[in-house]
Design an enzyme around this catalytic site. Structure first.
Site, PDB file in Angstrom:
ATOM      1  N   ARG A  84       0.824  -1.215   0.000  1.00  0.00           N
ATOM      2  CA  ARG A  84       0.000   0.000   0.000  1.00  0.00           C
ATOM      3  C   ARG A  84       0.863   1.272   0.000  1.00  0.00           C
ATOM      4  O   ARG A  84       0.427   2.304  -0.525  1.00  0.00           O
ATOM      5  CB  ARG A  84      -0.954   0.000   1.198  1.00  0.00           C
ATOM      6  N   LYS A 119     -14.232 -15.438   4.078  1.00  0.00           N
ATOM      7  CA  LYS A 119     -15.264 -14.514   4.571  1.00  0.00           C
ATOM      8  C   LYS A 119     -16.506 -14.585   3.682  1.00  0.00           C
ATOM      9  O   LYS A 119     -16.780 -13.696   2.881  1.00  0.00           O
ATOM     10  CB  LYS A 119     -14.724 -13.089   4.572  1.00  0.00           C
ATOM     11  N   GLY A 170      -7.381  -8.710   0.724  1.00  0.00           N
ATOM     12  CA  GLY A 170      -6.115  -8.570   1.439  1.00  0.00           C
ATOM     13  C   GLY A 170      -5.251  -9.825   1.346  1.00  0.00           C
ATOM     14  O   GLY A 170      -4.085  -9.766   0.958  1.00  0.00           O
TER      15      GLY A 170
HETATM   16  P1  ADP Z   1      -9.258 -11.945   1.145  1.00  0.00           P
HETATM   17  O1  ADP Z   1      -8.508 -11.394   2.319  1.00  0.00           O
HETATM   18  O2  ADP Z   1      -8.404 -12.155  -0.045  1.00  0.00           O
HETATM   19  O3  ADP Z   1     -10.499 -11.162   0.860  1.00  0.00           O
HETATM   20  P2  ADP Z   1     -10.503 -13.904   2.843  1.00  0.00           P
HETATM   21  O4  ADP Z   1     -10.076 -13.122   4.016  1.00  0.00           O
HETATM   22  O5  ADP Z   1     -11.957 -14.062   2.567  1.00  0.00           O
HETATM   23  O6  ADP Z   1      -9.756 -13.411   1.520  1.00  0.00           O
HETATM   24  O7  ADP Z   1      -9.953 -15.370   2.933  1.00  0.00           O
HETATM   25  C1  ADP Z   1      -8.580 -15.676   2.950  1.00  0.00           C
HETATM   26  C2  ADP Z   1      -8.343 -16.723   3.977  1.00  0.00           C
HETATM   27  O8  ADP Z   1      -9.151 -17.862   3.672  1.00  0.00           O
HETATM   28  C3  ADP Z   1      -6.917 -17.213   3.993  1.00  0.00           C
HETATM   29  O9  ADP Z   1      -6.380 -16.968   5.284  1.00  0.00           O
HETATM   30  C4  ADP Z   1      -7.054 -18.710   3.726  1.00  0.00           C
HETATM   31  O10 ADP Z   1      -6.198 -19.484   4.495  1.00  0.00           O
HETATM   32  C5  ADP Z   1      -8.474 -19.006   4.096  1.00  0.00           C
HETATM   33  N1  ADP Z   1      -8.970 -20.188   3.410  1.00  0.00           N
HETATM   34  C6  ADP Z   1      -9.158 -20.372   2.091  1.00  0.00           C
HETATM   35  N2  ADP Z   1      -9.614 -21.597   1.832  1.00  0.00           N
HETATM   36  C7  ADP Z   1      -9.718 -22.227   3.014  1.00  0.00           C
HETATM   37  C8  ADP Z   1     -10.151 -23.532   3.400  1.00  0.00           C
HETATM   38  N3  ADP Z   1     -10.532 -24.437   2.503  1.00  0.00           N
HETATM   39  N4  ADP Z   1     -10.145 -23.817   4.722  1.00  0.00           N
HETATM   40  C9  ADP Z   1      -9.722 -22.903   5.618  1.00  0.00           C
HETATM   41  N5  ADP Z   1      -9.313 -21.675   5.321  1.00  0.00           N
HETATM   42  C10 ADP Z   1      -9.306 -21.340   4.033  1.00  0.00           C
HETATM   43  C1  3PG Z   2      -8.699  -1.987   5.146  1.00  0.00           C
HETATM   44  O1  3PG Z   2      -7.585  -2.450   5.425  1.00  0.00           O
HETATM   45  O2  3PG Z   2      -9.633  -2.696   4.725  1.00  0.00           O
HETATM   46  C2  3PG Z   2      -8.889  -0.511   5.235  1.00  0.00           C
HETATM   47  O3  3PG Z   2      -7.695   0.135   5.558  1.00  0.00           O
HETATM   48  C3  3PG Z   2     -10.006  -0.151   6.192  1.00  0.00           C
HETATM   49  O4  3PG Z   2      -9.670  -0.513   7.501  1.00  0.00           O
HETATM   50  P1  3PG Z   2     -10.849  -0.831   8.544  1.00  0.00           P
HETATM   51  O5  3PG Z   2     -11.481  -2.121   8.080  1.00  0.00           O
HETATM   52  O6  3PG Z   2     -10.198  -0.935   9.894  1.00  0.00           O
HETATM   53  O7  3PG Z   2     -11.834   0.314   8.469  1.00  0.00           O
HETATM   54 MG    MG Z   3      -8.742 -11.590   4.358  1.00  0.00          MG
END
Ligand code: ADP
Ligand code: 3PG
Ligand code: MG
Length: 406
Positions: free
Chosen positions: A39, A201, A361
């Site tokens: 970033r 998520k 992320g």
């Molecule tokens: P992003 O941050 O890219 O939006 P998410 O936060 O939704 O993605 O998901 C990413 C996380 O999902 C990673 O930490 C990964 O380890 C987890 N993940 C993906 N597939 C699986 C699975 N089959 N079982 C457990 N965790 C998983």
């Molecule tokens: C993010 O990392 O998604 C942004 O910087 C926003 O942060 P926040 O989810 O703590 O509002």
């Molecule tokens: Mg994530």
């Protein structure tokens, strides 16, 4: 498509002081040092352009979600890293509003960069407080406000919303590029458009899937998201991670999908893995076993899409013109379960003719680490998590809407 907001290229800010909102909410290591500065690097084009225009650049950002003045979440190390990338000194002020800030900015020469302390040391920031925003504007002495913190524009906070009532507010180059790239992929993509959705998520991403039903030609589901879909279809998922609270939303998703492509084609349109890579624990040396999706045992944990599904996904992706990818296809923190995500990254990077847009992320983290060119192998790696999802879902983002119209 012309960007619908004013930018630093459309207003006369030469020689002016500008207040620049960046999103330097970067992942930190356990010892507090910066884990990944993607970033920070993404903000450089805007800062360099402003410096080239003779501006005094006052940068504000949040970091983490501190309760009060948590020293572990100071922006000082980030100011240092920014200086290293810019190759010039950056002044850091340990306050965000007040006389000390005003004096430091006044004393700083033209063509210099000043970073102020974490916006979220003040509860007023997240409260979108008008008084706080007015002080930010006044103490900075800025003539313009530049919004370039794409990752945070889905929040209506003092530095994304209220501030725009006190200064003429325009977009930075990163925000413009993020917005234009993502909305073009959703509204006028080169086809076929393949959407790849994974990660964990599920509830955060379901709204985006509904949008992809409308615009995508194929949707590939992986990760814990796929577990949720398979469980919904009645598969026994053992000890896998999945969500049971989304069945009503999944009913709607499948109803919309059937309406679009017909009941007989739904399973080609929304592609679920036919096999899964399972383990018995989340440990770093856990072995990878491929199993048909209907053959999981009670103690199996599905941690990646299986090898057959990987081949199928790669083939579909290779014949796409646009690929939007959000969410890792497996538990990619462990190499044995990163195969799906790595093969997808490889398919995209070896087909540079495919417009590839990667968001989320953890997903951005994965591809930046995977890619020897630090993301250069893809068309666009978004700096946004929630912001990119909301933009894809067609929502209006307060931090963009509040800027001056083009
Ligand atoms: P992003 O941050 O890219 O939006 P998410 O936060 O939704 O993605 O998901 C990413 C996380 O999902 C990673 O930490 C990964 O380890 C987890 N993940 C993906 N597939 C699986 C699975 N089959 N079982 C457990 N965790 C998983
Ligand atoms: C993010 O990392 O998604 C942004 O910087 C926003 O942060 P926040 O989810 O703590 O509002
Ligand atoms: Mg994530």
């Amino acid at each position: 498509m012309k960007f619908f907001k004013q930018t630093i290229n459309t207003v006369p800010l030469q020689g002016q002081t500008v207040l620049l909102r960046a999103d330097y909410n970067v992942p930190l290591k356990k010892d507090g040092s910066i884990d990944d500065d993607f970033r920070i690097r993404a903000s450089l084009p805007t800062i360099k352009k402003l410096l080239a225009d003779g501006c005094k650049v006052v940068v504000i950002s949040h970091l983490g979600r501190p309760e009060g003045r948590d020293p572990k979440l100071s922006l000082e190390p980030i100011a240092q890293r920014l200086a290293e990338h810019l190759g010039e000194s950056v002044r850091f002020v340990d306050q965000t509003i007040g006389d000390k800030v005003a004096m430091a900015i006044k004393r700083a020469p033209k063509c210099s960069v000043i970073v102020l302390e974490n916006l979220r040391y003040y509860a007023e920031e997240e409260a979108n407080d008008a008084d706080f925003a007015a002080k930010l504007a006044k103490n900075s002495g800025a003539r313009y406000f530049v919004q370039d913190g794409f990752g945070v524009v889905h929040r209506a906070h003092a530095s994304t919303s209220a501030i725009t009532n006190y200064l003429p507010s325009v977009s930075g180059l990163l925000l413009e590029r993020e917005y234009s790239t993502i909305t073009k992929a959703m509204k006028a993509p080169k086809r076929p458009l393949v959407a790849v959705m994974g990660g964990a998520k599920v509830s955060d991403k379901i709204a985006v899937i509904a949008e992809f039903i409308k615009v995508a030609d194929t949707i590939i589901i992986g990760g814990a998201m796929a577990n949720t879909f398979l469980a919904y279809k009645g598969y026994k998922m053992g000890k896998s991670k999945f969500d049971v609270n989304e069945n009503a939303v999944l009913d709607d998703i499948y109803a919309a999908a059937r309406k679009k492509v017909g009941a007989d084609k739904v399973d080609d349109f929304i592609m679920l893995p036919s096999d899964l890579a399972v383990g018995q624990s989340l440990s770093a040396d856990e072995e990878r076993h491929n199993k048909r999706a209907d053959k999981l045992m009670a103690d199996d944990i599905a941690l990646d899409i299986g090898d057959i599904s990987i081949e199928r996904a790669v083939k579909i992706v290779a014949s796409a013109q646009t690929v939007v990818w959000n969410g890792t296809l497996g538990y990619a923190e462990v190499p044995n379960f990163a195969h799906g995500s790595a093969r997808l990254a490889l398919a995209l990077s070896t087909h540079p003719d495919i417009t590839s847009i990667i968001g989320g992320g953890d997903t951005a983290d994965f591809v930046l680490n995977w890619d020897a060119r630090k993301g250069g192998s893809f068309s666009h790696v978004s700096t946004g998590g929630g912001a990119s999802l909301e933009l894809m879902a067609g929502e209006k983002l307060p931090g963009i809407e509040s800027l001056l119209d083009a």
